[in-house]
Design an enzyme around this catalytic site. Structure first.
Site, PDB file in Angstrom:
ATOM      1  N   MET A 172       0.837  -1.217   0.000  1.00 54.47           N
ATOM      2  CA  MET A 172       0.000   0.000   0.000  1.00 54.47           C
ATOM      3  C   MET A 172       0.870   1.264   0.000  1.00 54.47           C
ATOM      4  O   MET A 172       0.800   2.059   0.923  1.00 54.47           O
ATOM      5  CB  MET A 172      -0.920  -0.023   1.227  1.00 54.47           C
ATOM      6  CG  MET A 172      -1.872  -1.229   1.234  1.00 54.47           C
ATOM      7  SD  MET A 172      -2.640  -1.526   2.848  1.00 54.47           S
ATOM      8  CE  MET A 172      -1.324  -2.404   3.714  1.00 54.47           C
ATOM      9  N   CYS A 189       3.316  10.045   4.424  1.00 52.02           N
ATOM     10  CA  CYS A 189       2.924   9.043   3.426  1.00 52.02           C
ATOM     11  C   CYS A 189       4.207   8.298   3.118  1.00 52.02           C
ATOM     12  O   CYS A 189       5.255   8.935   2.895  1.00 52.02           O
ATOM     13  CB  CYS A 189       2.341   9.704   2.187  1.00 52.02           C
ATOM     14  SG  CYS A 189       2.239   8.613   0.763  1.00 52.02           S
ATOM     15  N   GLN A 198     -10.863   2.658   0.296  1.00 54.44           N
ATOM     16  CA  GLN A 198     -10.574   4.011   0.775  1.00 54.44           C
ATOM     17  C   GLN A 198     -11.498   5.035   0.131  1.00 54.44           C
ATOM     18  O   GLN A 198     -12.065   5.898   0.802  1.00 54.44           O
ATOM     19  CB  GLN A 198      -9.110   4.380   0.481  1.00 54.44           C
ATOM     20  CG  GLN A 198      -8.088   3.612   1.275  1.00 54.44           C
ATOM     21  CD  GLN A 198      -6.673   3.933   0.844  1.00 54.44           C
ATOM     22  OE1 GLN A 198      -6.440   4.480  -0.247  1.00 54.44           O
ATOM     23  NE2 GLN A 198      -5.704   3.589   1.672  1.00 54.44           N
ATOM     24  N   THR A 216       2.208   1.653   5.875  1.00 49.34           N
ATOM     25  CA  THR A 216       1.419   2.763   5.356  1.00 49.34           C
ATOM     26  C   THR A 216       0.983   3.614   6.526  1.00 49.34           C
ATOM     27  O   THR A 216       0.713   3.086   7.622  1.00 49.34           O
ATOM     28  CB  THR A 216       0.170   2.259   4.593  1.00 49.34           C
ATOM     29  OG1 THR A 216      -0.772   3.332   4.447  1.00 49.34           O
ATOM     30  CG2 THR A 216      -0.518   1.131   5.324  1.00 49.34           C
ATOM     31  N   ASN A 217       0.909   4.918   6.323  1.00 46.86           N
ATOM     32  CA  ASN A 217       0.373   5.810   7.354  1.00 46.86           C
ATOM     33  C   ASN A 217      -1.144   5.790   7.367  1.00 46.86           C
ATOM     34  O   ASN A 217      -1.779   5.617   8.417  1.00 46.86           O
ATOM     35  CB  ASN A 217       0.848   7.248   7.117  1.00 46.86           C
ATOM     36  CG  ASN A 217       2.316   7.451   7.376  1.00 46.86           C
ATOM     37  OD1 ASN A 217       2.730   7.807   8.477  1.00 46.86           O
ATOM     38  ND2 ASN A 217       3.147   7.241   6.367  1.00 46.86           N
TER      39      ASN A 217
END
Length: 236
Positions: free
Chosen positions: A10, A197, A52, A83-84
């Protein structure tokens, strides 16, 4: 050495960054042919991105929770979500397994404190910049104030993330735009800027600005190594 469980894909670009940094750091610390013990579950980002966009967070949480269970079954000792943004569903991941989740915001917070920064700028996906799940953890656990770009700049940062960086496009014009936004955050009092990110560090480098940058992917990967190499505390 504990086994690091990477929940990635991701995007795969930043997952590759994690794998490289983790193994470089283990070799640096242990020498010779040493490398990390890693298991990886790499999700299809197209499927994650569709959730998302629909804001189908229960479905997204279930998808990532399944990935966490697969990591546990494969022998992981800790989970590192690469991933953040998807830390938005961290509670679902934590509920799915007994393994500890090494939260990315804690790695970022620790780095900010090491820099002596208690006010940071934040670049990332729109939800990372605007919602509370990330900013609140930095404030409540680390005492760090978070500044975000102005609305038009947030839109630009988010667009570049999903239209360019997560599809392996590195555009010099986008780098210049990001640096201008970073300069604006510095003018507002940011003592460092979080690249929130995990792909932004592929575009913006520390040499692009005088302000300290906290590359979330880099510090998270180093925290994973620290967790893997730290001996367990003996039971009494």
């Amino acid at each position: 050495m504990k086994t690091i469980g990477l929940l990635g894909g991701m995007s795969w670009d930043s997952s590759a960054t994690y794998y490289r940094i983790i193994n470089e750091e283990v070799r640096s610390r242990l020498g010779g042919h040493s490398c990390a013990q890693v298991v990886l579950v790499s999700l299809d980002f197209a499927a994650v991105r569709e959730l998302q966009v629909r804001e189908a967070w229960d479905e997204a949480g279930a998808m990532l929770a399944d990935g966490a269970r697969r990591l546990e079954a494969a022998g992981a000792d800790t989970i590192v979500l690469c991933t953040n943004f998807m830390h938005k569903v961290a509670p679902a991941i934590e509920a799915a397994t007994e393994l500890p989740l090494l939260h990315i915001a804690d790695a970022v917070g620790a780095r900010a404190r090491a820099l002596g920064a208690d006010r940071v700028g934040l670049l990332g996906a729109r939800q990372v910049m605007e919602e509370s799940f990330y900013r609140d953890r930095l404030r409540e656990r680390w005492g760090i104030e978070v500044l975000v770009p102005e609305p038009a700049d947030r839109e630009l940062v988010d667009r570049v993330v999903f239209d360019e960086l997560t599809t392996s496009i590195l555009n010099p014009e986008s780098r210049d735009a990001y640096v201008a936004i970073i300069d604006g955050l510095a003018a507002r009092g940011a003592q460092a800027v979080v690249l929130g990110c995990t792909e932004i560090g592929l575009l913006v480098r520390p040499t692009d600005t005088d302000l300290p940058l906290i590359d979330s992917a880099h510090v998270h990967a180093l925290a994973a190594v620290e967790a893997a190499l730290t001996p367990p505390v003996p039971s009494l």
